[in-house]
Design a protein around this motif. Sequence first.
Motif, PDB file in Angstrom:
ATOM      1  N   ASP A 215     -27.959  -1.015   6.038  1.00  0.00           N
ATOM      2  CA  ASP A 215     -26.921  -2.137   6.567  1.00  0.00           C
ATOM      3  C   ASP A 215     -25.647  -1.621   6.984  1.00  0.00           C
ATOM      4  O   ASP A 215     -25.053  -1.949   7.858  1.00  0.00           O
ATOM      5  CB  ASP A 215     -26.910  -3.020   5.355  1.00  0.00           C
ATOM      6  N   THR A 216     -25.128  -0.409   6.239  1.00  0.00           N
ATOM      7  CA  THR A 216     -23.851  -0.085   6.408  1.00  0.00           C
ATOM      8  C   THR A 216     -24.043   0.806   7.953  1.00  0.00           C
ATOM      9  O   THR A 216     -23.219   0.780   8.627  1.00  0.00           O
ATOM     10  CB  THR A 216     -23.693   1.067   5.374  1.00  0.00           C
ATOM     11  N   GLU A 217     -25.101   1.457   7.909  1.00  0.00           N
ATOM     12  CA  GLU A 217     -25.450   2.034   9.282  1.00  0.00           C
ATOM     13  C   GLU A 217     -25.460   1.151  10.330  1.00  0.00           C
ATOM     14  O   GLU A 217     -24.649   1.561  11.564  1.00  0.00           O
ATOM     15  CB  GLU A 217     -26.954   2.763   9.243  1.00  0.00           C
ATOM     16  N   LYS A 218     -26.002   0.054  10.479  1.00  0.00           N
ATOM     17  CA  LYS A 218     -25.943  -1.077  11.523  1.00  0.00           C
ATOM     18  C   LYS A 218     -24.569  -1.341  11.597  1.00  0.00           C
ATOM     19  O   LYS A 218     -24.189  -1.534  12.753  1.00  0.00           O
ATOM     20  CB  LYS A 218     -26.662  -2.301  11.225  1.00  0.00           C
ATOM     21  N   LEU A 219     -23.690  -1.771  10.520  1.00  0.00           N
ATOM     22  CA  LEU A 219     -22.368  -2.050  10.852  1.00  0.00           C
ATOM     23  C   LEU A 219     -21.453  -0.898  11.433  1.00  0.00           C
ATOM     24  O   LEU A 219     -20.435  -1.358  12.305  1.00  0.00           O
ATOM     25  CB  LEU A 219     -21.909  -2.551   9.458  1.00  0.00           C
ATOM     26  N   LEU A 220     -21.794   0.226  11.241  1.00  0.00           N
ATOM     27  CA  LEU A 220     -20.940   1.296  11.424  1.00  0.00           C
ATOM     28  C   LEU A 220     -21.351   1.473  13.222  1.00  0.00           C
ATOM     29  O   LEU A 220     -20.504   1.801  13.920  1.00  0.00           O
ATOM     30  CB  LEU A 220     -21.596   2.593  10.915  1.00  0.00           C
TER      31      LEU A 220
ATOM     32  N   ASP B 190     -28.786  -0.515   1.253  1.00  0.00           N
ATOM     33  CA  ASP B 190     -27.410  -0.728   1.781  1.00  0.00           C
ATOM     34  C   ASP B 190     -26.949   0.208   2.762  1.00  0.00           C
ATOM     35  O   ASP B 190     -26.077  -0.146   3.476  1.00  0.00           O
ATOM     36  CB  ASP B 190     -26.672  -0.502   0.137  1.00  0.00           C
ATOM     37  N   ILE B 191     -27.603   1.339   2.569  1.00  0.00           N
ATOM     38  CA  ILE B 191     -27.032   2.638   3.634  1.00  0.00           C
ATOM     39  C   ILE B 191     -27.496   1.960   4.974  1.00  0.00           C
ATOM     40  O   ILE B 191     -26.852   2.322   5.895  1.00  0.00           O
ATOM     41  CB  ILE B 191     -27.629   3.987   3.208  1.00  0.00           C
TER      42      ILE B 191
ATOM     43  N   LYS C  62     -19.053  -1.141  14.763  1.00  0.00           N
ATOM     44  CA  LYS C  62     -17.819  -0.745  14.933  1.00  0.00           C
ATOM     45  C   LYS C  62     -17.940   0.438  15.971  1.00  0.00           C
ATOM     46  O   LYS C  62     -16.480   0.852  16.352  1.00  0.00           O
ATOM     47  CB  LYS C  62     -17.429  -0.407  13.384  1.00  0.00           C
TER      48      LYS C  62
END
Length: 296
Positions: free
Chosen positions: A149-154, A146-147, A157
């Motif tokens: 995936d969140t890193e890619k999204l961040l 999850d981290i 952004k």
Amino acid sequence: MTEQNKMIANDSASVTQHDDRVKEMYCEECANHGDGYSTAVAFCVDCVEYKCVTCLKYHKRETQTHIIQDRKKMPQSFYFEKCSTHPQQLIKFYCSVCSKEACQICKDNEHVNCRDVNHLSTLASGIQKSKDFKDLQQNLDKLYADIKDTEKLLNVKSEVVDKQEEKATETCKEHKDKLFKAFKQLHQDLIEDFNMKMKETIERLKKERLELVEELSEKDRKFKNKITKAETDMKEQVASTNTNFKVLRSEHLYLVKNLKVLTSDLDQAKKLGQNCELFIKLQLAKQMCETLTTKY
């Protein structure tokens, strides 16, 4: 105990359970009694203590009913941290009620009423194959994914935010330059206006100062005259009071003298039995007393 065993035991006592150098547990009884460190060969389940060969021999002789586990069966996970409250004691227990580790002294004192206090090494046995540990690993793996995936999204952004930041920075600079220019002009106008008002105020204050000086001079003259007159009146009053006091003092001395003479005459007439003389003097004394009473 050989020098090699001493080095192993001392090294074990100074490192934690996460250190790869930890291979053997030392005898707790030898360590507690200052007899150095000896390699443990058994574990007493009842006493919850590791024993060396010598201590085990005496322990079996004194407590024949205690359950003893040999080197192969005794707990192999060793925790060498010392208790922060009792630095000489190893942390050997874990209280599930308080969620807190404890040494033997802490267990006997602070956790005496807790019903779920167990030997730490025993609890740790087989933990790597336990469901809790496997569930934790799965949760950590999922959390790590999850981290990521969140890193890619961040990251995506972040690129958008960087562009917006760049544009916002340019816009802010333009507005800042305009505001600074307007602000500087406003300052200049305020200073000029203030200079004009200051000039007018100075002229007005100069005029008011001249008027104030003249007014204060007149008040000063009147005040000095008033003080001089008051001083003169006081001197005259003091002089008059002093004169009256001197007259009063003279009269007082005269009356005191006459009173002493009259008192002496009364005593003399009384001693000589001259009652007529005594009567006359008594009347004079009464008159004098009345006069003194009325006057003072």
